[in-house]
Motif scaffolding. Structure first.
Motif, PDB file in Angstrom:
ATOM      1  N   UNK A  28       0.952  -0.971   0.120  1.00 56.01           N
ATOM      2  CA  UNK A  28       0.811   0.036   0.157  1.00 56.01           C
ATOM      3  C   UNK A  28       0.717   1.359   0.299  1.00 56.01           C
ATOM      4  N   UNK A  29       0.693   2.144  -1.196  1.00 54.91           N
ATOM      5  CA  UNK A  29       0.953   3.266  -0.597  1.00 54.91           C
ATOM      6  C   UNK A  29       0.522   4.329   0.459  1.00 54.91           C
ATOM      7  N   UNK A  30       1.543   4.626   1.040  1.00 49.35           N
ATOM      8  CA  UNK A  30       1.725   5.271   3.083  1.00 49.35           C
ATOM      9  C   UNK A  30       0.653   6.309   2.179  1.00 49.35           C
ATOM     10  N   UNK A  31       1.577   7.477   0.871  1.00 48.55           N
ATOM     11  CA  UNK A  31       0.821   9.363   1.152  1.00 48.55           C
ATOM     12  C   UNK A  31      -0.421   8.597  -0.046  1.00 48.55           C
ATOM     13  N   UNK A  32      -0.715   7.963  -0.815  1.00 48.50           N
ATOM     14  CA  UNK A  32      -1.914   7.947  -1.919  1.00 48.50           C
ATOM     15  C   UNK A  32      -2.974   7.038  -1.097  1.00 48.50           C
ATOM     16  N   UNK A  33      -2.790   5.922   0.054  1.00 52.74           N
ATOM     17  CA  UNK A  33      -3.660   5.253   0.893  1.00 52.74           C
ATOM     18  C   UNK A  33      -4.320   3.983  -0.425  1.00 52.74           C
ATOM     19  N   UNK A  34      -3.694   4.306  -1.634  1.00 51.35           N
ATOM     20  CA  UNK A  34      -4.310   2.768  -2.244  1.00 51.35           C
ATOM     21  C   UNK A  34      -3.410   1.629  -2.310  1.00 51.35           C
ATOM     22  N   UNK A  35      -3.535   0.412  -2.611  1.00 51.06           N
ATOM     23  CA  UNK A  35      -3.211  -0.765  -2.633  1.00 51.06           C
ATOM     24  C   UNK A  35      -2.589  -0.949  -4.435  1.00 51.06           C
ATOM     25  N   UNK A  36      -1.733  -1.551  -4.045  1.00 46.04           N
ATOM     26  CA  UNK A  36      -1.318  -2.202  -5.895  1.00 46.04           C
ATOM     27  C   UNK A  36      -0.307  -3.806  -5.797  1.00 46.04           C
ATOM     28  N   UNK A  37      -0.315  -3.847  -7.250  1.00 42.51           N
ATOM     29  CA  UNK A  37      -0.223  -5.268  -7.596  1.00 42.51           C
ATOM     30  C   UNK A  37       0.512  -5.347  -8.829  1.00 42.51           C
ATOM     31  N   UNK A  38       1.935  -5.728  -8.889  1.00 41.21           N
ATOM     32  CA  UNK A  38       2.604  -6.128  -8.991  1.00 41.21           C
ATOM     33  C   UNK A  38       3.679  -5.789  -8.561  1.00 41.21           C
ATOM     34  N   UNK A  39       4.298  -6.468  -6.647  1.00 36.65           N
ATOM     35  CA  UNK A  39       5.014  -5.455  -5.068  1.00 36.65           C
ATOM     36  C   UNK A  39       5.958  -4.545  -6.701  1.00 36.65           C
ATOM     37  N   UNK A  40       6.522  -3.418  -6.244  1.00 35.35           N
ATOM     38  CA  UNK A  40       7.576  -2.585  -6.614  1.00 35.35           C
ATOM     39  C   UNK A  40       7.986  -2.039  -5.649  1.00 35.35           C
ATOM     40  N   UNK A  41       8.927  -0.961  -5.955  1.00 31.60           N
ATOM     41  CA  UNK A  41       9.980  -0.037  -5.319  1.00 31.60           C
ATOM     42  C   UNK A  41       8.770   1.344  -4.608  1.00 31.60           C
ATOM     43  N   UNK A  42       8.678   1.647  -5.569  1.00 29.56           N
ATOM     44  CA  UNK A  42       8.219   2.744  -5.490  1.00 29.56           C
ATOM     45  C   UNK A  42       6.277   2.831  -5.894  1.00 29.56           C
ATOM     46  N   UNK A  43       5.231   3.463  -5.798  1.00 29.12           N
ATOM     47  CA  UNK A  43       3.862   3.504  -5.777  1.00 29.12           C
ATOM     48  C   UNK A  43       4.006   3.721  -7.089  1.00 29.12           C
ATOM     49  N   UNK A  44       2.901   3.217  -8.088  1.00 29.90           N
ATOM     50  CA  UNK A  44       2.858   3.616  -9.223  1.00 29.90           C
ATOM     51  C   UNK A  44       1.992   4.330  -9.541  1.00 29.90           C
ATOM     52  N   UNK A  45       1.197   4.947  -9.023  1.00 30.36           N
ATOM     53  CA  UNK A  45       0.806   6.165  -8.832  1.00 30.36           C
ATOM     54  C   UNK A  45       1.420   7.424  -8.618  1.00 30.36           C
ATOM     55  N   UNK A  46       1.609   7.455  -7.265  1.00 30.40           N
ATOM     56  CA  UNK A  46       2.878   8.593  -6.925  1.00 30.40           C
ATOM     57  C   UNK A  46       4.379   8.768  -6.882  1.00 30.40           C
ATOM     58  N   UNK A  47       4.444   8.126  -7.097  1.00 30.09           N
ATOM     59  CA  UNK A  47       5.972   7.584  -6.796  1.00 30.09           C
ATOM     60  C   UNK A  47       6.281   7.292  -5.596  1.00 30.09           C
ATOM     61  N   UNK A  48       6.195   7.487  -4.601  1.00 32.68           N
ATOM     62  CA  UNK A  48       6.523   7.337  -3.269  1.00 32.68           C
ATOM     63  C   UNK A  48       6.913   6.079  -3.054  1.00 32.68           C
ATOM     64  N   UNK A  49       8.168   5.475  -2.392  1.00 35.81           N
ATOM     65  CA  UNK A  49       8.677   5.523  -1.685  1.00 35.81           C
ATOM     66  C   UNK A  49       8.299   4.227  -0.289  1.00 35.81           C
ATOM     67  N   UNK A  50       7.398   5.638   0.011  1.00 33.22           N
ATOM     68  CA  UNK A  50       7.087   4.941   1.052  1.00 33.22           C
ATOM     69  C   UNK A  50       5.259   4.036   1.331  1.00 33.22           C
ATOM     70  N   UNK A  51       6.508   2.779   1.107  1.00 38.57           N
ATOM     71  CA  UNK A  51       4.814   1.651   1.256  1.00 38.57           C
ATOM     72  C   UNK A  51       5.267   0.736   2.384  1.00 38.57           C
ATOM     73  N   UNK A  52       3.962   0.322   2.876  1.00 35.57           N
ATOM     74  CA  UNK A  52       3.773  -1.076   3.469  1.00 35.57           C
ATOM     75  C   UNK A  52       2.638  -1.940   3.412  1.00 35.57           C
TER      76      UNK A  52
END
Length: 132
Positions: A28-52
């Motif tokens: 899940x991207x912490x700043x966006x609050x959205x889940x994503x899949x497949x796992x990667x280092x950064x959020x595909x929507x906002x580019x944040x690396x803050x992931x949980x």
């Protein structure tokens, strides 16, 4: 090593640790609050690396599939599918506990996750709700 068994990477390790415990996890991207899949280092929507990582519900619907009549390794026909998780992301998986014929595979059918062992790796697969 069986080529059909995934090898965890630093980005996917939390996912595989979850499947080993019988839990489907999503990044899940912490700043966006959205889940994503497949796992990667950064959020595909906002580019944040803050992931949980959080546990997913394990519920999904069938979006698309093919029936592979020549699976590797050779065996019974294999249903390869795209499912839409209840949380939103789509993932590629196998559909089990249903005959591999189009008559038994309805788009949008309700599915739930289970985990199967393949050469020491726990894989997330989906079957019709109530089929386990």
């Amino acid at each position: 090593m069986n080529p059909a068994v995934p090898v965890p990477t630093p980005e996917t390790l939390p996912f595989w640790e979850g499947t080993a415990m019988g839990e489907l996890r999503l990044p899940w991207c912490v700043p966006c609050g959205a889940p994503f899949f497949y796992p990667r280092r950064t959020c595909p929507d906002c580019g944040s690396a803050e992931i949980e990582w959080r546990a997913a519900s394990g519920r999904a619907t069938l979006q698309s599939y093919i029936i592979n009549h020549r699976p590797i390794p050779a065996g019974d026909p294999l249903i390869i599918a795209i499912v839409k998780l209840e949380e939103g992301p789509r993932m590629m998986t196998n559909i089990v506990n249903v005959e591999p014929v189009p008559e038994d595979l309805t788009l949008d059918m309700a599915l739930e996750v289970a985990f199967v062992d393949r050469d020491g790796q726990s894989l997330a697969v989906f079957g019709p709700v109530g089929s386990w």
